[in-house]
Design an enzyme around this catalytic site. Structure first.
Site, mmCIF file in Angstrom:
data_model
loop_
_atom_site.group_PDB
_atom_site.id
_atom_site.type_symbol
_atom_site.label_atom_id
_atom_site.label_comp_id
_atom_site.label_asym_id
_atom_site.label_seq_id
_atom_site.Cartn_x
_atom_site.Cartn_y
_atom_site.Cartn_z
ATOM 1 N N HIS A 194 0.823 -1.208 0.000
ATOM 2 C CA HIS A 194 0.000 0.000 0.000
ATOM 3 C C HIS A 194 0.859 1.260 0.000
ATOM 4 O O HIS A 194 2.087 1.212 0.136
ATOM 5 C CB HIS A 194 -0.957 -0.003 1.194
ATOM 6 C CG HIS A 194 -0.291 0.031 2.537
ATOM 7 N ND1 HIS A 194 0.162 1.185 3.126
ATOM 8 C CD2 HIS A 194 0.001 -0.972 3.421
ATOM 9 C CE1 HIS A 194 0.685 0.921 4.308
ATOM 10 N NE2 HIS A 194 0.619 -0.386 4.515
ATOM 11 N N CYS A 212 3.325 -4.844 6.813
ATOM 12 C CA CYS A 212 2.911 -4.555 5.443
ATOM 13 C C CYS A 212 4.076 -4.000 4.627
ATOM 14 O O CYS A 212 5.111 -3.621 5.164
ATOM 15 C CB CYS A 212 1.753 -3.559 5.436
ATOM 16 S SG CYS A 212 0.168 -4.277 5.953
#
Length: 330
Positions: A194, A212
């Protein structure tokens, strides 16, 4: 090394900053390196972090490649090395490959089982810190979301609460959303590729996430439309990479992950095993001094370890030029 030899090994260029990552052709058969080392001149107001983002380079790799340049005040006209040459990770040349210690993502567009990769795009990333490590193995992109809302899990809410910050149950899309404008969910539950919010847009290329994979906003906006649901994602741990370029052997060393606690002896054995694999059917004279120095002082830059290579850190700086002289140096 003579100017002729240096030109044969490496083209060093002083260029204007590049916008976003480049799409690079796959190396010729028998070669495994892509890109090239470049230099830019720092402007008076620049920091290394500014230059890193302008050239799609991560913070840590920029600092590691320029150990004698001040991170915050490089100085006007200082030559700053852009570490934009890479040995391709030992992983399938398809989909997405993430080399976690290198903190770099490789994307092979249009490659598939019956379609060899012809191009590769590489991006700097941030990965999970030691207590929130990014997983390893092969997974895939299971969904894509533009303007995602963020629902912080209980573990992250509890961590922030210990620091006196109470997170909401839902952070809506917008400039303060930690996921940025684009998110790609992986098959590993809870893990995504992301973007970032406005406060963290310069903080790419460090171990700072909760596992992440975080990208510069301009990079994820380029990658997002190119990736399809179902794209394979290979998450690898390769602090040492070895590859061929024009019949010379190169090695690239990144900082090992802290949690792996790899000793120099273990790293040395790993490097020699990789070298043995690459040279199983090819005779080569190794420069052991270069190998040892590269392992002792990782630079994230491919260095020649065969023949008469003499420098295990970075290519020699080009001659200092007047600012009005031609920007190209060999």
């Amino acid at each position: 090394m003579s100017r002729v030899c240096l030109r044969a090994v490496l083209t060093i260029m002083i260029l204007a900053p590049l916008a976003q990552a480049e799409t690079l052709s796959m190396p010729a058969p028998g070669n495994e390196l892509i890109g090239e080392i470049r230099y830019v001149r720092a402007k008076y107001e620049d920091t290394l972090i500014d230059i890193a983002r302008e050239n799609s380079i991560g913070q840590d790799e920029m600092v590691m490649a320029n150990p004698k340049v001040d991170r915050w005040l490089p100085g006007r006209d200082t030559l700053v090395l852009l570490p934009r040459q890479y040995i391709l990770p030992a992983a399938p040349h398809s989909g997405i490959v993430v080399n976690i210690p290198e903190m770099r993502l490789y994307f092979y567009p249009n490659a598939g089982p019956n379609q060899p990769a012809s191009e590769v795009v590489t991006y700097p990333i941030s990965v999970g810190r030691m207590d929130w490590h990014t997983p390893l193995g092969t997974t895939k992109v299971v969904s894509k979301i533009k303007d995602p809302a963020w629902r912080p899990p209980k573990s992250i809410k509890a961590e922030h609460a210990r620091d006196g910050e109470i997170l909401p149950d839902v952070v809506p899309p917008g400039p303060n959303n930690p996921l940025g404008q684009y998110a790609m969910k992986l098959g590993v539950p809870g893990y995504l590729i992301h973007g970032v919010d406005v406060d963290k847009s310069y903080g790419i290329g460090m171990r700072v996430t909760h596992g992440c994979i975080r990208m510069y906003p301009e990079d994820v906006s380029k990658l997002f439309p190119e990736v399809s649901v179902g794209t394979p994602v290979h998450l690898v741990n390769q602090p040492v990479k070895v590859g061929w370029l024009n019949n010379e052997l190169y090695m690239e060393v990144s900082q090992s992950l802290d949690e792996d606690a790899i000793s120099y002896d273990t790293l040395y054995r790993t490097a020699m095993a990789l070298i043995a694999q690459k040279t199983a059917d090819r005779k080569v004279v190794l420069n052991m001094q270069v190998i040892q120095q590269a392992l002792h002082k990782p630079s994230g830059i491919p260095v020649q370890i065969s023949g008469n290579a003499a420098n295990a850190n970075a290519p020699a700086l080009p001659p200092k030029l007047p600012t009005n002289q031609s920007p190209e140096v060999f």
